[in-house]
Design a protein around this motif. Structure first.
Motif, PDB file in Angstrom:
ATOM      1  N   ARG A  34       8.347   0.207  -7.097  1.00 27.84           N
ATOM      2  CA  ARG A  34       8.489  -1.137  -6.528  1.00 27.84           C
ATOM      3  C   ARG A  34       8.391  -0.997  -5.018  1.00 27.84           C
ATOM      4  O   ARG A  34       9.307  -0.508  -4.359  1.00 27.84           O
ATOM      5  N   ALA A  35       7.265  -1.395  -4.483  1.00 29.02           N
ATOM      6  CA  ALA A  35       7.025  -1.210  -3.048  1.00 29.02           C
ATOM      7  C   ALA A  35       7.865  -2.191  -2.243  1.00 29.02           C
ATOM      8  O   ALA A  35       7.834  -3.402  -2.484  1.00 29.02           O
ATOM      9  N   ILE A  36       8.621  -1.652  -1.282  1.00 33.77           N
ATOM     10  CA  ILE A  36       9.410  -2.520  -0.402  1.00 33.77           C
ATOM     11  C   ILE A  36       8.915  -2.459   1.032  1.00 33.77           C
ATOM     12  O   ILE A  36       9.308  -3.289   1.859  1.00 33.77           O
ATOM     13  N   LEU A  91       4.130  -6.693   3.514  1.00 28.14           N
ATOM     14  CA  LEU A  91       5.297  -5.818   3.489  1.00 28.14           C
ATOM     15  C   LEU A  91       5.666  -5.404   4.905  1.00 28.14           C
ATOM     16  O   LEU A  91       4.797  -5.295   5.775  1.00 28.14           O
ATOM     17  N   PRO A  92       6.954  -5.160   5.164  1.00 23.77           N
ATOM     18  CA  PRO A  92       7.339  -4.608   6.463  1.00 23.77           C
ATOM     19  C   PRO A  92       6.770  -3.214   6.647  1.00 23.77           C
ATOM     20  O   PRO A  92       6.475  -2.518   5.663  1.00 23.77           O
ATOM     21  N   VAL A  93       6.635  -2.811   7.892  1.00 24.61           N
ATOM     22  CA  VAL A  93       6.102  -1.492   8.218  1.00 24.61           C
ATOM     23  C   VAL A  93       7.233  -0.639   8.771  1.00 24.61           C
ATOM     24  O   VAL A  93       7.927  -1.049   9.699  1.00 24.61           O
ATOM     25  N   ALA A 136      13.550  -7.886   9.352  1.00 26.62           N
ATOM     26  CA  ALA A 136      12.821  -6.853  10.082  1.00 26.62           C
ATOM     27  C   ALA A 136      11.421  -6.742   9.506  1.00 26.62           C
ATOM     28  O   ALA A 136      11.243  -6.467   8.316  1.00 26.62           O
ATOM     29  N   THR A 137      10.419  -6.980  10.337  1.00 18.86           N
ATOM     30  CA  THR A 137       9.032  -6.843   9.897  1.00 18.86           C
ATOM     31  C   THR A 137       8.426  -5.511  10.323  1.00 18.86           C
ATOM     32  O   THR A 137       7.382  -5.119   9.815  1.00 18.86           O
ATOM     33  N   HIS A 138       9.076  -4.834  11.244  1.00 20.69           N
ATOM     34  CA  HIS A 138       8.642  -3.503  11.678  1.00 20.69           C
ATOM     35  C   HIS A 138       9.880  -2.751  12.142  1.00 20.69           C
ATOM     36  O   HIS A 138      10.734  -3.325  12.825  1.00 20.69           O
TER      37      HIS A 138
END
Length: 257
Positions: free
Chosen positions: A107-109, A133-135, A164-166
């Motif tokens: 499950r990619a988070i 997805l966030p990095v 948080a997106t990064h």
């Protein structure tokens, strides 16, 4: 020897027993390898969102070799685990002719920089995804530490309704996060979650009241935080050289951070 009937009888019994064992082994070998015991059905279980029926059929057709008795379960498991998005596989025989395969997908988070994806356990895997997805970024081998930090800091930010997106973890183990692809928050090394929690508690009484946009917040202060205001201009005064970059304005909120 030939004049010892007891010894001859014992030797005859031994040869008879060996012959019976050899016959039994031969019959068992033929039965195990006989096409009379094929695997007639394969049941695949699991919450599969990314693995396709065509991929499963390819593995079954090209990788599964043998009868119900001779099929190598370890090799079968490894064959399914080669598929993208597969995290773990369990394989069992069910008499008389069924194979049960249970597949757990990743499950990619988040994305790990530009080289892969991360699941909730901090495991990196290679797969294609169009999801937003966030990095996350950090030193090699810190994937689990970075995922744990991301989950903890994201939970602390929840009262603000921001995500948080990064997120970056430096070589010195200092944290930096980007919120909603706009605001950079410098968290630092020590007590990262506590700093973010104090920032969240102080936000409504400080930054939320500013009348101009801000792009950078530095939490590495013992009694407050600093804010960079790109549109801030100092009061008019004696002429001086222009600043090289937007100034950083210290803020001491009502609730100390």
């Amino acid at each position: 020897m030939w004049d010892k009937p007891q010894l001859l009888l014992w030797l005859a019994n031994l040869l008879t027993a060996l012959a019976v064992l050899l016959l039994f082994y031969s019959l068992l070998f033929l039965a195990v390898h006989s096409p009379l015991f094929p695997v007639k059905s394969i049941k695949v279980d699991g919450n599969l969102e990314h693995i396709t029926r065509q991929q499963l059929q390819y593995v079954v057709k090209n990788e599964l070799k043998g009868t119900f008795f001779t099929l190598n379960l370890d090799k079968t498991r490894q064959a399914f685990e080669k598929l993208p998005w597969v995290r773990k596989v369990e394989v069992r025989r069910r008499w008389p002719d069924r194979l049960e395969v249970n597949i757990e997908e990743h499950r990619a988070i988040a994305r790990w920089g530009t080289v892969g994806l991360l699941n909730q356990y901090g495991e990196r895997f290679d797969a294609a995804s169009n999801d937003v997805l966030p990095v996350l970024e950090g030193p090699e081998g810190t994937e689990k530490e970075v995922v744990d930090g991301y989950l903890a800091l994201n939970a602390a930010l929840q009262p603000l309704g921001k995500k948080a997106t990064h997120l970056w973890l430096s070589e010195r183990r200092a944290w930096r996060i980007q919120l909603d692809k706009q605001l950079i928050v410098e968290v630092g090394r020590d007590n990262a979650r506590e700093r973010v929690q104090r920032f969240v508690a102080a936000y409504p009484h400080s930054l939320a009241r500013l009348q101009q946009p801000f792009e950078y917040v530095d939490l590495r202060y013992p009694n407050g935080f600093a804010v960079r205001l790109p549109d801030f201009r100092p009061a008019s005064g004696p002429a001086s050289a222009p600043a090289a970059r937007p100034p950083v304005k210290p803020v001491v909120p009502r609730a100390s951070v």
